[in-house]
Design a protein around this motif. Structure first.
Motif, PDB file in Angstrom:
ATOM      1  N   GLN A 158       0.815  -1.215   0.000  1.00  0.00           N
ATOM      2  CA  GLN A 158       0.000   0.000   0.000  1.00  0.00           C
ATOM      3  C   GLN A 158       0.851   1.268   0.000  1.00  0.00           C
ATOM      4  O   GLN A 158       0.361   2.342  -0.356  1.00  0.00           O
ATOM      5  N   ARG A 162       1.426   5.552  -6.313  1.00  0.00           N
ATOM      6  CA  ARG A 162       0.369   5.193  -7.256  1.00  0.00           C
ATOM      7  C   ARG A 162       0.907   4.923  -8.662  1.00  0.00           C
ATOM      8  O   ARG A 162       0.487   3.973  -9.328  1.00  0.00           O
ATOM      9  N   ARG A 165       2.244   1.519  -8.613  1.00  0.00           N
ATOM     10  CA  ARG A 165       1.275   0.446  -8.336  1.00  0.00           C
ATOM     11  C   ARG A 165       0.632  -0.062  -9.615  1.00  0.00           C
ATOM     12  O   ARG A 165       0.158  -1.205  -9.668  1.00  0.00           O
ATOM     13  N   GLU A 177      -7.104  -0.193  -9.932  1.00  0.00           N
ATOM     14  CA  GLU A 177      -7.772   0.002  -8.644  1.00  0.00           C
ATOM     15  C   GLU A 177      -9.223   0.423  -8.851  1.00  0.00           C
ATOM     16  O   GLU A 177      -9.501   1.368  -9.577  1.00  0.00           O
ATOM     17  N   MET A 305      -6.846  -1.681  -0.594  1.00  0.00           N
ATOM     18  CA  MET A 305      -6.124  -0.404  -0.618  1.00  0.00           C
ATOM     19  C   MET A 305      -6.920   0.625   0.178  1.00  0.00           C
ATOM     20  O   MET A 305      -7.066   1.771  -0.246  1.00  0.00           O
ATOM     21  N   ARG A 310      -7.322  -3.405  -5.519  1.00  0.00           N
ATOM     22  CA  ARG A 310      -6.544  -3.566  -6.756  1.00  0.00           C
ATOM     23  C   ARG A 310      -6.766  -4.986  -7.250  1.00  0.00           C
ATOM     24  O   ARG A 310      -6.484  -5.961  -6.544  1.00  0.00           O
TER      25      ARG A 310
END
Length: 341
Positions: A158, A162, A165, A177, A305, A310
Motif C-alpha cells: 500500500q 500510485r 502500483r 484500482e 487499498m 486492486r
C-alpha cells in the motif's frame, strides 16, 4: 539456529562485507526508537545474482516461514499522543484473542491471507510479494472499546506510489484500482442518518476546484476539528496534480467559508460523537467483506487499498458489483463505484 552459531555467522558475513549492523536505540522520554537491524550489502546481492539468485526468485531457492505465519492478524493500539509539534503513534496493546469479536476478525484476515498466498503477486520491481495483511484497531485505551474503532487492513504494497502500483501484476495480469468515490463523505451520511444521492457529484457546489473541495472535506472529516492550515502532505499531493502555491491561492479559512454552506453535514460531523476511527471501521469492514467474497465466491484475488481494491483488469466489472453490494448491505446506501477499465 542457536545464538552462538548465529553470532558467528553474522560476524563472518560482516567481516567479508556481506552484511552490516545498524544498532537500535530507545528514547524513553519520547517513546521513540528503532530495533537493531541487519542489512545486506550490494556486495552480497551482486554475488548471489551472479549465481542466479535474486530477490524476485528467492522463493525458488530458499524455504522459510511465510509472513502470514509470523505477523499477528490483529493488532491493537492506544490513542495517539500529541505534543505539539510532534505526534506519537499509540502504543501497542495486548489483543484478547479469546474475545469472539477478535476471533471473527482474525479468522477473516487469515482466510484472505491464505487465499492471496496462493496467488502470484509481483510488484513494479519484479519482486514476488509475500502478503500478510494485518488489521490494526485503534483507541484501545478508551473506555468501552470493543475492537470497533479503526480496524484498517495494512500491508507494505500500500505504500508503493500510485504511479508504480500500476505495474503490480496478479497471476501475470495487469491490475487497476476500483475505488469508492467520496467514501468518507458517503459513510458520513450513513453514520449521521442522512440520505445520500449517488447520481450527482458529491463534491459539487462551491466555486472552487473539485480537488480543493475534496481535500478540505476529507481533511475535516478525517480529523477532530477544522484545520487552520493545509498540512504539508496535502499540499504535496495537490502540487502533484498541478496546483501551485496552495496556501496562498486557497487559504484554509477561505476554503472553509466557501464550503460549509454547501456541506452542512460537515458542521454536524464536527459536533458529533463520531471520529475518524468510526469511518475507518465502517470502510475497512466493507472492503474486507468484499475482498473475502471475491475470493471465496468468484475466485478473484483482490488487494485491499483502504477505500479501493486492486484487481486484475478483467475482474474490474465484478469487483465494482461486489463493492456496491457490500456497501449497500452494510449501510443501506448506494455508493458511487466506477469501473476504471
Amino acid at each position: 539456529m542457536g545464538y552462538r552459531p548465529f553470532k558467528q555467522a553474522l560476524a563472518d558475513m560482516r567481516s567479508h562485507g556481506f552484511a552490516k549492523l545498524e544498532k537500535g536505540y530507545s528514547e524513553w522520554g519520547t517513546r521513540e526508537g528503532t530495533v537493531t537491524r541487519i542489512l545486506f550489502t550490494p556486495r552480497l546481492t551482486h554475488q548471489l545474482a551472479a549465481s542466479g539468485i535474486t530477490v524476485a526468485n528467492r522463493f525458488h531457492h530458499f524455504d522459510y516461514q511465510r509472513a502470514m505465519e509470523d505477523i499477528p492478524p490483529i493488532q491493537l493500539r492506544a490513542t495517539t499522543a500529541k505534543e505539539w509539534p510532534r505526534v506519537f503513534r499509540g502504543r501497542k496493546m495486548r489483543v484478547d484473542y479469546a474475545c469472539p469479536t477478535v476471533t471473527a476478525h482474525a479468522d477473516q484476515i487469515r482466510s484472505i491471507n491464505a487465499y492471496l498466498g496462493k496467488q502470484s503477486v509481483i510488484d513494479h520491481e519484479g519482486v514476488t510479494l509475500d502478503i500478510a495483511l494485518r488489521r490494526i484497531f485503534n483507541l484501545g485505551d478508551q473506555s468501552g472499546h470493543g475492537y470497533n474503532k479503526g480496524g484498517r487492513a495494512y500491508e507494505s504494497y500500500q505504500s508503493i506510489k500510485r504511479k508504480y502500483r500500476e505495474h503490480i501484476t496478479i497471476n501475470g495480469h495487469r491490475t487497476i484500482e476500483v475505488d469508492i468515490s467520496a467514501c468518507f463523505l458517503t459513510l458520513l451520511h450513513f453514520l449521521l442518518g442522512h440520505p445520500f444521492c449517488a447520481t450527482v457529484d458529491p463534491y459539487a457546489g462551491p466555486d472552487l476546484p473539485r480537488d480543493i473541495i475534496k481535500a478540505w472535506v476529507n481533511l475535516t472529516i478525517g480529523h477532530s476539528n477544522y484545520h487552520k492550515r493545509w498540512p504539508k502532505e496535502t499540499i504535496s499531493k495537490l502540487e502533484e496534480k498541478g496546483y501551485v502555491d496552495v496556501p496562498k491561492r486557497y487559504p484554509m479559512t477561505a476554503v472553509r467559508k466557501a464550503c460549509l454552506p454547501h456541506f452542512p453535514i460537515v458542521s454536524e460531523w464536527v459536533e458529533s460523537s463520531y471520529s475518524w476511527a468510526d469511518l475507518f471501521r465502517a470502510e475497512s469492514q466493507i472492503m474486507l467483506d468484499a475482498t473475502q467474497r471475491l475470493a471465496e465466491v468468484h475466485n478473484i484475488p483482490a488487494l485491499p487499498m483502504h477505500d479501493a481494491l486492486r484487481v486484475s483488469v478483467q475482474d474490474s466489472s465484478m469487483t465494482v458489483d461486489v463493492i456496491k453490494d457490500e456497501f449497500l448491505k452494510h449501510t443501506g446506501i448506494q455508493a458511487i463505484v466506477d469501473n476504471p477499465n
